[in-house]
Motif scaffolding. Structure first.
Motif, PDB file in Angstrom:
ATOM      1  N   MET A   1       0.828  -1.196   0.000  1.00  0.00           N
ATOM      2  CA  MET A   1       0.000   0.000   0.000  1.00  0.00           C
ATOM      3  C   MET A   1       0.869   1.255   0.000  1.00  0.00           C
ATOM      4  SD  MET A   1      -3.049   0.983  -0.027  1.00  0.00           S
ATOM      5  CE  MET A   1      -4.034   2.357   0.295  1.00  0.00           C
ATOM      6  N   LEU A   2       1.962   1.210   0.737  1.00  0.00           N
ATOM      7  CA  LEU A   2       2.859   2.355   0.802  1.00  0.00           C
ATOM      8  C   LEU A   2       3.497   2.646  -0.562  1.00  0.00           C
ATOM      9  CD1 LEU A   2       4.028   4.496   2.653  1.00  0.00           C
ATOM     10  CD2 LEU A   2       5.877   2.914   3.187  1.00  0.00           C
ATOM     11  N   LEU A   3       3.871   1.580  -1.266  1.00  0.00           N
ATOM     12  CA  LEU A   3       4.432   1.769  -2.601  1.00  0.00           C
ATOM     13  C   LEU A   3       3.410   2.353  -3.564  1.00  0.00           C
ATOM     14  CD1 LEU A   3       6.601  -1.438  -3.079  1.00  0.00           C
ATOM     15  CD2 LEU A   3       7.373   0.891  -2.715  1.00  0.00           C
ATOM     16  N   PHE A   4       2.159   1.959  -3.407  1.00  0.00           N
ATOM     17  CA  PHE A   4       1.093   2.500  -4.248  1.00  0.00           C
ATOM     18  C   PHE A   4       0.943   4.007  -4.025  1.00  0.00           C
ATOM     19  CE2 PHE A   4      -3.445   3.410  -4.982  1.00  0.00           C
ATOM     20  CZ  PHE A   4      -3.493   3.123  -6.330  1.00  0.00           C
ATOM     21  N   LEU A   5       0.955   4.442  -2.783  1.00  0.00           N
ATOM     22  CA  LEU A   5       0.847   5.866  -2.479  1.00  0.00           C
ATOM     23  C   LEU A   5       2.077   6.634  -2.987  1.00  0.00           C
ATOM     24  CD1 LEU A   5      -0.618   5.762   1.142  1.00  0.00           C
ATOM     25  CD2 LEU A   5      -1.778   6.424  -0.979  1.00  0.00           C
ATOM     26  N   SER A   7       4.011   5.782  -5.478  1.00  0.00           N
ATOM     27  CA  SER A   7       3.933   5.821  -6.934  1.00  0.00           C
ATOM     28  C   SER A   7       2.928   6.869  -7.397  1.00  0.00           C
ATOM     29  CB  SER A   7       3.540   4.446  -7.467  1.00  0.00           C
ATOM     30  OG  SER A   7       3.295   4.502  -8.846  1.00  0.00           O
ATOM     31  N   GLY A   8       1.817   6.936  -6.732  1.00  0.00           N
ATOM     32  CA  GLY A   8       0.788   7.895  -7.121  1.00  0.00           C
ATOM     33  C   GLY A   8       1.196   9.331  -6.868  1.00  0.00           C
ATOM     34  N   PHE A   9       1.765   9.585  -5.705  1.00  0.00           N
ATOM     35  CA  PHE A   9       2.109  10.969  -5.375  1.00  0.00           C
ATOM     36  C   PHE A   9       3.397  11.413  -6.053  1.00  0.00           C
ATOM     37  CE2 PHE A   9       4.233  14.131  -2.668  1.00  0.00           C
ATOM     38  CZ  PHE A   9       3.311  15.147  -2.810  1.00  0.00           C
ATOM     39  N   ILE A  10       4.461  10.725  -5.801  1.00  0.00           N
ATOM     40  CA  ILE A  10       5.761  11.140  -6.328  1.00  0.00           C
ATOM     41  C   ILE A  10       5.830  10.936  -7.836  1.00  0.00           C
ATOM     42  CG2 ILE A  10       8.256  10.738  -6.230  1.00  0.00           C
ATOM     43  CD1 ILE A  10       7.114  12.047  -3.722  1.00  0.00           C
ATOM     44  N   GLY A  11       5.464   9.765  -8.273  1.00  0.00           N
ATOM     45  CA  GLY A  11       5.594   9.446  -9.693  1.00  0.00           C
ATOM     46  C   GLY A  11       4.681  10.252 -10.594  1.00  0.00           C
ATOM     47  N   ALA A  13       2.370  13.227  -9.447  1.00  0.00           N
ATOM     48  CA  ALA A  13       2.293  14.647  -9.110  1.00  0.00           C
ATOM     49  C   ALA A  13       3.606  15.364  -9.389  1.00  0.00           C
ATOM     50  CB  ALA A  13       1.886  14.823  -7.654  1.00  0.00           C
ATOM     51  N   LEU A  14       4.695  14.773  -8.985  1.00  0.00           N
ATOM     52  CA  LEU A  14       5.990  15.395  -9.212  1.00  0.00           C
ATOM     53  C   LEU A  14       6.317  15.472 -10.704  1.00  0.00           C
ATOM     54  CD1 LEU A  14       8.445  16.636  -7.852  1.00  0.00           C
ATOM     55  CD2 LEU A  14       9.475  14.363  -7.796  1.00  0.00           C
ATOM     56  N   ALA A  15       5.959  14.427 -11.437  1.00  0.00           N
ATOM     57  CA  ALA A  15       6.212  14.431 -12.877  1.00  0.00           C
ATOM     58  C   ALA A  15       5.386  15.513 -13.580  1.00  0.00           C
ATOM     59  CB  ALA A  15       5.900  13.066 -13.468  1.00  0.00           C
ATOM     60  N   TYR A  16       4.123  15.671 -13.205  1.00  0.00           N
ATOM     61  CA  TYR A  16       3.299  16.726 -13.816  1.00  0.00           C
ATOM     62  C   TYR A  16       3.815  18.111 -13.448  1.00  0.00           C
ATOM     63  CZ  TYR A  16      -0.297  13.790 -15.827  1.00  0.00           C
ATOM     64  OH  TYR A  16      -0.971  12.888 -16.596  1.00  0.00           O
TER      65      TYR A  16
END
Length: 115
Positions: A1-5, A7-11, A13-16
């Protein structure tokens, strides 16, 4: 679950955010060409870091991508040269009798300003 969060936030939001900052500081052509090169980076990274084999289809796809980037770059430079006026031929003036009425009126106004 931590990896999912993560991936969603860093991968995502940061990329956008990073892409929006790049779009503000560079021309659209440059950023689109950089985005187009993303699969090339993936192919090279997978081959070097993971030992993935690069078969003929991947090599052909990479060659097509690089060719498209090169073609876009050369076309962009040609358009910039044309807009700067280095390659434009001077247009011959039409004889006065061949001008339209609007062109004659504009010419008469310009001649009046020069006096």
């Amino acid at each position: 679950m931590l990896l999912f969060l993560y991936s969603g936030f860093i991968g995502t939001a940061l990329a956008y955010w990073a892409m929006s900052m790049v779009n503000k500081s560079l021309p659209a052509l440059t950023t689109s060409l950089g985005t187009t090169a993303t699969p090339i980076i993936g192919i090279v990274s997978a081959a070097l870091l993971l030992g993935e084999p690069v078969d003929l289809s991947l090599a052909l796809a990479a060659a097509l991508i690089v060719g498209g980037i090169a073609l876009s770059t050369l076309a962009g430079r040609a358009v910039a040269r044309m807009r700067s006026g280095c390659c434009q031929r001077p247009h011959p003036q039409r004889p006065a009798q061949a001008r339209t009425g609007a062109e004659q009126d504009a010419g008469n106004r310009d001649e009046g300003r020069q006096r």
